[in-house]
Every structure is written in structure tokens, then in C-alpha cells.
Design an enzyme around this catalytic site. Structure first.
Site, PDB file in Angstrom:
ATOM      1  N   TYR A  54       0.844  -1.193   0.000  1.00 19.82           N
ATOM      2  CA  TYR A  54       0.000   0.000   0.000  1.00 19.82           C
ATOM      3  C   TYR A  54       0.887   1.253   0.000  1.00 19.82           C
ATOM      4  O   TYR A  54       1.647   1.489   0.943  1.00 19.82           O
ATOM      5  CB  TYR A  54      -0.932   0.023   1.204  1.00 19.82           C
ATOM      6  N   GLN A 180      -8.427 -13.092   3.214  1.00 22.98           N
ATOM      7  CA  GLN A 180      -8.993 -11.768   2.937  1.00 22.98           C
ATOM      8  C   GLN A 180      -9.430 -11.708   1.474  1.00 22.98           C
ATOM      9  O   GLN A 180      -8.660 -11.357   0.594  1.00 22.98           O
ATOM     10  CB  GLN A 180      -7.984 -10.654   3.229  1.00 22.98           C
ATOM     11  N   TRP A 209     -12.621  -7.364   1.960  1.00 26.79           N
ATOM     12  CA  TRP A 209     -12.300  -6.028   1.450  1.00 26.79           C
ATOM     13  C   TRP A 209     -13.254  -5.648   0.311  1.00 26.79           C
ATOM     14  O   TRP A 209     -13.905  -6.491  -0.262  1.00 26.79           O
ATOM     15  CB  TRP A 209     -10.843  -5.951   0.990  1.00 26.79           C
ATOM     16  N   GLY A 286     -13.089   1.424   3.829  1.00 24.38           N
ATOM     17  CA  GLY A 286     -12.132   2.404   3.344  1.00 24.38           C
ATOM     18  C   GLY A 286     -12.804   3.757   3.434  1.00 24.38           C
ATOM     19  O   GLY A 286     -14.016   3.859   3.284  1.00 24.38           O
TER      20      GLY A 286
END
Length: 327
Positions: A54, A180, A209, A286
């Protein structure tokens, strides 16, 4: 806040958590990132998701500074990293899941996040160039050293996860605790179909996610505008094309109509739907604005509204439920 066990493990995660992909160290300022983590923590969020890839490591640096400045008790939060994509400097042994990179990446993540151990450590993608056996042994080494507490996978196939579990059992090692995967009203196959045996037989946990399909299910894209959103970021063209397909936009518009009938924002309806799946351990949010995060953190309140009748209406609109094999 509701708390759920991470699969069959004893670890409890907040049902809603905060991730830093595309935002920390990239889309938002460090001050906004600090505010977002504060809002989340105060609301009962105890899991903060990150990865070496990231913002090429900058995301972890930002989160590390925030964790240190707030001085929260280490026992009060769970923090993750992921290994595979590397950071800014790519090259041999700087990406993938070799023993060398898995261990070096963990040590580097600990420094960036300014913590003594990672609660969760994910293999960010499967590595076709490294035997799964090598990766399982490397993860077990980190567990024995106390540098990680649980390890798992991200976007691995059910077959690959089963191989990792089998290898761990064969050599009396600790296998993966969690996966995930992407999971939302548009992307459902892995979690609702492929992983069923893993849930039933092995108690796999999930930290999902993109619950809003990169914002499509938040309602912001139904007009086709992506300016100043994550889909407008450089390098996100691939995601923009798939998310904003005409068929997806049409479904989002119809779902917006149902959300309006219920009197709730589309984002909260979409998040609540994810929470109705008992195999979802936590939904990673997010956010780029504090007001947006505050609103989405109340999605749990919408879950009781998702009656069988409402869920049927959602299925009629989306038509995305995977067909399960007949036994």
C-alpha cells in the site's frame, strides 16, 4: 460495536474495521488519516488493515506514526500487514512469498508500523514461483519468534488454502487462520461457494475487502461521475472499467431505489448485507473523509432491517448469487 471471532480462533475483531488501501500515504493527508483512525477507534473499531504494497510502504509508515502518537494500549487493537508485492524497490527476492522475502518483509513492516509484533500477517496473493510448503514453514518460523500472532492468505483459491492447511498438518505446523477475499453484492463466488468446505471443516476466518465494490454500491457512481474518487486515481483504470460496467451501474441504481424505500443510505444497506453472512469475521471499510466513516460505522444498525423479504428483493435486483453444486 459488535465483535466477532476470527473463524475458529479466539481472536475477536470488530465487525467493522478500517483499511488503508489507496488512502493512507496516497489519496489523503496524514492529518486526515489520523482523524479517521481516531474516529474508528472511538467507535469501537479494533482492527486496522495494512500491507507492504500500500503506497509502496508509505501507508504503514503513516499508520505507525499515528499508532505511536495516540499511545493506545497495544492489547486494544489488532494491526495487520501483507507480504507479496514489495515496497518501492522491486527486484529479485523483494517480492513474492519466498522464505527470504516473507521474513524480511515482516521485519520491515514492524519497523514501519512501529510495533513489536503483527497480529495478522497475510500472503497478499499466491506465488506461483514459490512452493506453498516454503511459505508455510516461513510463517511458522515468524509465529515461533513471536513476530506474528496469526497468518493467513488474501485472494487465494480454495485449493491453494487447502494445500497450505494440509502441509501444516503434515509437519505439525500452524496453518492459515484467515483469508482476505473481496466480497460484496457483485463479487460473491469465493466466499459463498468456493470456501464453504474451509468454513465448515477448518473454521477459516475472513476479513473482507471492497464491501462497496470500490464505491459503486455507495451510490456515488450511479451518475457516472468518478472525479476526485479512488477510481479516478492514476493506475486504477483497470478497476474503473470493471466496476463501472453498464450492467453494474443499472443494478446499483435499482438497489438505490430499494435503499430509498427503506430510508437508509445505499452504502449502509450494502455494508449491512455483508454483515448478514455468518462467515464474515470483519468488514474492512475504506474512507477518505471522517463524515463518510462515521456514517458507515453505523451500518450495523441496518442489519435488523434486512428481513427475508428485503433480502429476496436484493437478490432479485442483483442476480449475483452463485449456484451451489448439488450433492
Amino acid at each position: 460495536m459488535e465483535y466477532r471471532r476470527l473463524g475458529k480462533s479466539g481472536l475477536q475483531l470488530s465487525a467493522l474495521s478500517l483499511g488503508s488501501w489507496l488512502t493512507f500515504g496516497n489519496q489523503i493527508s496524514d492529518q486526515v488519516a489520523d482523524e479517521l483512525m481516531g474516529v474508528a477507534y472511538d467507535a469501537g473499531v479494533n482492527f486496522f488493515d495494512n500491507a507492504e504494497g500500500y503506497a509502496e510502504g508509505k501507508s504503514e509508515e503513516v499508520m505507525g506514526r499515528i499508532l505511536k502518537s495516540h499511545g493506545w494500549e497495544r492489547e486494544s487493537y489488532v494491526v495487520s500487514s501483507k507480504v507479496f508485492f514489495g515496497t518501492e524497490n522491486k527486484g529479485p527476492n523483494r517480492v513474492g512469498l519466498s522464505r527470504k522475502h516473507v521474513i524480511e518483509a515482516c521485519n520491515a513492516a514492524l519497523k514501519r508500523l512501529q510495533v513489536d509484533y503483527l497480529d495478522l500477517y497475510f500472503c497478499h496473493r499466491p506465488d506461483k514461483n514459490t512452493p506453498i510448503e516454503e511459505t508455510v514453514f516461513a510463517m511458522n518460523t515468524l509465529l515461533q519468534q513471536g513476530k506474528i500472532l496469526y497468518w493467513g492468505t488474501s485472494e487465494w483459491s480454495a485449493t491453494e488454502i487447502m494445500e497450505a492447511i494440509s502441509i501444516a498438518k503434515q509437519y505439525h505446523l500452524i496453518g492459515p487462520t484467515m483469508e482476505q477475499p473481496q466480497y460484496n453484492l457483485l463479487e460473491r463466488t469465493k466466499l459463498e461457494k468456493d470456501y464453504q468446505l474451509l468454513f465448515k471443516e477448518h473454521g477459516l476466518g475472513t476479513t473482507i475487502w471492497s464491501p462497496l465494490a470500490s464505491g459503486l454500491l455507495s451510490g456515488k457512481y450511479t451518475a457516472g461521475a468518478v472525479k476526485d474518487t479512488r477510481l479516478d486515481l492514476k493506475g486504477m483504470e483497470w478497476l474503473k472499467e470493471s466496476v463501472l460496467a453498464e450492467e453494474n451501474l443499472k443494478k446499483a441504481q435499482q438497489l438505490q431505489g430499494l435503499a430509498d424505500e427503506l430510508g437508509v443510505p445505499l452504502a449502509k444497506l450494502s455494508l449491512a448485507w455483508c454483515l448478514t453472512n455468518p462467515n464474515v469475521s470483519t468488514v474492512i471499510l475504506g474512507a477518505s473523509k471522517t463524515e463518510q466513516l462515521k456514517e458507515n460505522l453505523t451500518a450495523i444498525e441496518v442489519v435488523p432491517m434486512l428481513t427475508p423479504e428485503v433480502l429476496t428483493k436484493i437478490e432479485d435486483i442483483m442476480q449475483t448469487k452463485p449456484v451451489l453444486p448439488q450433492f
